[in-house]
Structures are given as structure tokens and as C-alpha cells.
Scaffold this motif. Structure first.
Motif, PDB file in Angstrom:
ATOM      1  N   ALA A   1       0.855  -1.187   0.000  1.00 49.72           N
ATOM      2  CA  ALA A   1       0.000   0.000   0.000  1.00 49.72           C
ATOM      3  C   ALA A   1       0.889   1.234   0.000  1.00 49.72           C
ATOM      4  O   ALA A   1       1.986   1.223   0.569  1.00 49.72           O
ATOM      5  N   ARG A   2       0.412   2.288  -0.610  1.00 47.28           N
ATOM      6  CA  ARG A   2       1.139   3.563  -0.612  1.00 47.28           C
ATOM      7  C   ARG A   2       0.944   4.269   0.716  1.00 47.28           C
ATOM      8  O   ARG A   2      -0.136   4.238   1.295  1.00 47.28           O
ATOM      9  N   GLU A   3       1.986   4.922   1.195  1.00 44.22           N
ATOM     10  CA  GLU A   3       1.879   5.646   2.452  1.00 44.22           C
ATOM     11  C   GLU A   3       0.808   6.725   2.381  1.00 44.22           C
ATOM     12  O   GLU A   3       0.183   7.051   3.387  1.00 44.22           O
ATOM     13  N   ASN A   4       0.559   7.276   1.187  1.00 40.33           N
ATOM     14  CA  ASN A   4      -0.462   8.314   1.027  1.00 40.33           C
ATOM     15  C   ASN A   4      -1.837   7.830   1.472  1.00 40.33           C
ATOM     16  O   ASN A   4      -2.639   8.617   1.975  1.00 40.33           O
ATOM     17  N   ARG A   5      -2.119   6.567   1.253  1.00 40.48           N
ATOM     18  CA  ARG A   5      -3.403   6.007   1.686  1.00 40.48           C
ATOM     19  C   ARG A   5      -3.537   6.095   3.204  1.00 40.48           C
ATOM     20  O   ARG A   5      -4.579   6.486   3.723  1.00 40.48           O
ATOM     21  N   ILE A   6      -2.487   5.720   3.905  1.00 36.46           N
ATOM     22  CA  ILE A   6      -2.514   5.740   5.367  1.00 36.46           C
ATOM     23  C   ILE A   6      -2.552   7.183   5.862  1.00 36.46           C
ATOM     24  O   ILE A   6      -3.301   7.521   6.788  1.00 36.46           O
TER      25      ILE A   6
END
Length: 109
Positions: free
Chosen positions: A58-63
Motif C-alpha cells: 500500500a502507498r503511504e499516502n493512503r494511510i
């Protein structure tokens, strides 16, 4: 993280803390990881997101987007950085600083 109890001015270590202290590095990582998943909702959420993805990434941007629904961007970044560092110690997930990808495997996978 559930390693101690606090009552008035007394801190009492639980058996898990004593086990953590006596353990070798690999067992410490396992114990710490179990406690992170049990007691830190953000780490549990990230681990679930990664588990649910077919490629376990998962991309950190999602978190960060989820965190920014509750705190400002600066706080979200600091919180995520701390969670990543704790989870990396416990080998729960990896983080590639160049790509901003979190994964269940090593960053190169």
C-alpha cells in the motif's frame, strides 16, 4: 503496549515485560509485534490493509489520508513515521523510503 500496569504512583511490570526482557532478539521482535497488533490500532489497521491487498502493498499516502481525517498533516506524518519504525523493528511490515510503499515483505520484493 500492555507491558505494565500503573496504580497510583506504582508501576508494575507484567509477565510479558519480563519475558520480553529475557528473550533473544527474534523473540523480542515477535513479542513486540504481538503487542503492537493488540494495543496499537493504527498498526493493526495498516497490517490489515496490507494483508487484504493481493500484492500485500500500500502507498503511504493512503494511510496518511486516513490519519489526516483526524489530525493535521504534520502530526499525521510524525504518527505514521513512529508506527513504521515500531512495526519495522517487529518485522510486521516494511517501508521503502524512496517509493513510499509499505509491504508485508521486504521492500525489495
Amino acid at each position: 503496549l500492555g507491558f505494565a500496569t500503573v496504580s497510583d504512583m506504582t508501576i508494575t511490570l507484567k509477565d510479558e515485560a519480563r519475558g520480553f526482557h529475557a528473550a533473544d532478539l527474534q523473540d523480542r521482535k515477535r513479542i513486540f509485534g504481538e503487542h503492537l497488533l493488540k494495543h496499537v490500532p493504527l498498526i493493526r489497521r495498516i497490517h490489515q490493509i496490507l494483508t487484504d491487498q493481493a500484492d500485500h502493498k500500500a502507498r503511504e499516502n493512503r494511510i496518511l489520508a486516513e490519519l489526516q481525517e483526524r489530525v493535521n498533516a504534520e502530526e499525521a506524518g510524525a504518527i505514521l513515521e513512529r508506527a513504521i519504525n515500531w512495526a519495522r523493528f517487529a518485522d510486521l511490515f516494511s517501508y521503502d523510503y524512496d517509493s513510499g510503499i509499505l509491504s508485508l515483505g521486504s521492500p525489495e520484493e
